[in-house]
Design a protein around this motif. Structure first.
Motif: not given
Length: 297
Positions: A157-181
């Motif tokens: 439940r905590l992991l899901l709540a953290i996921l809900d509090s994170s940013d799902p809409g960062e652009g693909a050119t954002d460094g952190a999002t590129v790293v995730d992809l």
């Protein structure tokens, strides 16, 4: 969120819990100015939710990294990584959980931070965190299968709540999002140009984005992701080295073993003996981790 009450409890979940579910090995909360951690490695995964305050997170080996932390944020701790963290002189509110389990991969694939994004800034405080940690406090303090299940459910439940509090809409050119992809596709054998095309960038743009975010080339970053996943599989599963090599992208188990030793300083079998919480090759967890060495977060 109200300031936490200081408490900590540790647990030793049964083998079936550790194998099939996300198992909770401890939880706690602290507020105010606390002594920082220096050069510590954990045998499990961990998360530290900072609801309020500022500080820093640092890694020493196998890479050198220092990054600021400002709440609300989560520090993600990987097994075997030598690290440290602490607040500034004003202190902070921290809430932590030790856990392990293969199902965490589903949360990572959904956007939670991990080995290559150890500090994840959140858009908002984690909803219902107070209630979740009350559940974790009660479950981690109790003994028996029901308590272990309750702690597992609360951790998820905590992991899901953290996921809900994170940013799902960062652009693909954002460094952190590129790293995730790139992280999500790291086990696929692809040239850099194909990896760049998969995230909508040119090869040069991908190289620049990954280097800016991690200090590594794309190929070196992919290798680190693979080795980190292999470390988790060695610590959390009974898969043999050949199976783990194949899962992280290497058909040649002998080559994988040489690369693993070169990158981590130890052979896969030795790493498993050092980090696994389940019995491996006749070695009991108590042989490697005495009661006096219980991890503190």
């Amino acid at each position: 969120m109200t300031p936490p009450t200081s408490w900590s409890h540790y647990a030793s979940p049964r083998h079936a819990m550790r194998r099939f579910l996300i198992s909770c090995h401890g939880a706690g909360e602290q507020a105010g100015l606390q002594p920082p951690f220096r050069r510590r490695a954990l045998p499990t995964r961990g998360l530290v939710y900072i609801s309020e305050g500022r500080g820093a997170y640092e890694e020493y080996e196998p890479r050198s990294l220092q990054t600021p932390v400002e709440g609300p944020a989560v520090i993600w701790l990987a097994p075997g990584v030598l690290h440290g963290y602490g607040s500034d002189a004003r202190g902070w509110s921290e809430h932590w959980v030790l856990f392990e389990g293969e199902p965490f991969a589903a949360f990572e694939a959904s956007g939670l931070g991990g080995r290559h994004r150890p500090v994840q800034k959140l858009l908002r405080p984690v909803e219902h965190a107070d209630a979740i940690f009350r559940e974790l406090r009660e479950a981690a303090a109790a003994v028996g299968p029901r308590a272990e299940l309750a702690a597992s459910v609360a951790t998820q439940r905590l992991l899901l709540a953290i996921l809900d509090s994170s940013d799902p809409g960062e652009g693909a050119t954002d460094g952190a999002t590129v790293v995730d992809l790139v992280t999500r596709g790291a086990t696929r054998t692809l040239p850099v140009a194909a990896r760049a095309d998969a995230v909508g960038l040119t090869a040069r743009e991908l190289q620049d984005a990954v280097r800016a975010a991690t200090g590594l080339t794309v190929n070196d970053f992919v290798i680190e992701v693979r080795i980190a996943r292999a470390q988790s599989l060695l610590a959390e599963t009974r898969l043999d080295v050949g199976q783990i090599a194949a899962q992280v992208g290497y058909d040649d188990a002998a080559y994988f073993s040489r690369l693993f030793r070169r990158r981590t300083g130890t052979a896969p079998s030795v790493f498993r003996q050092q980090q696994a919480r389940t019995p491996v090759d006749g070695i009991r967890p108590s042989d490697a981790w005495g009661a006096a060495d219980s991890p503190m977060i």
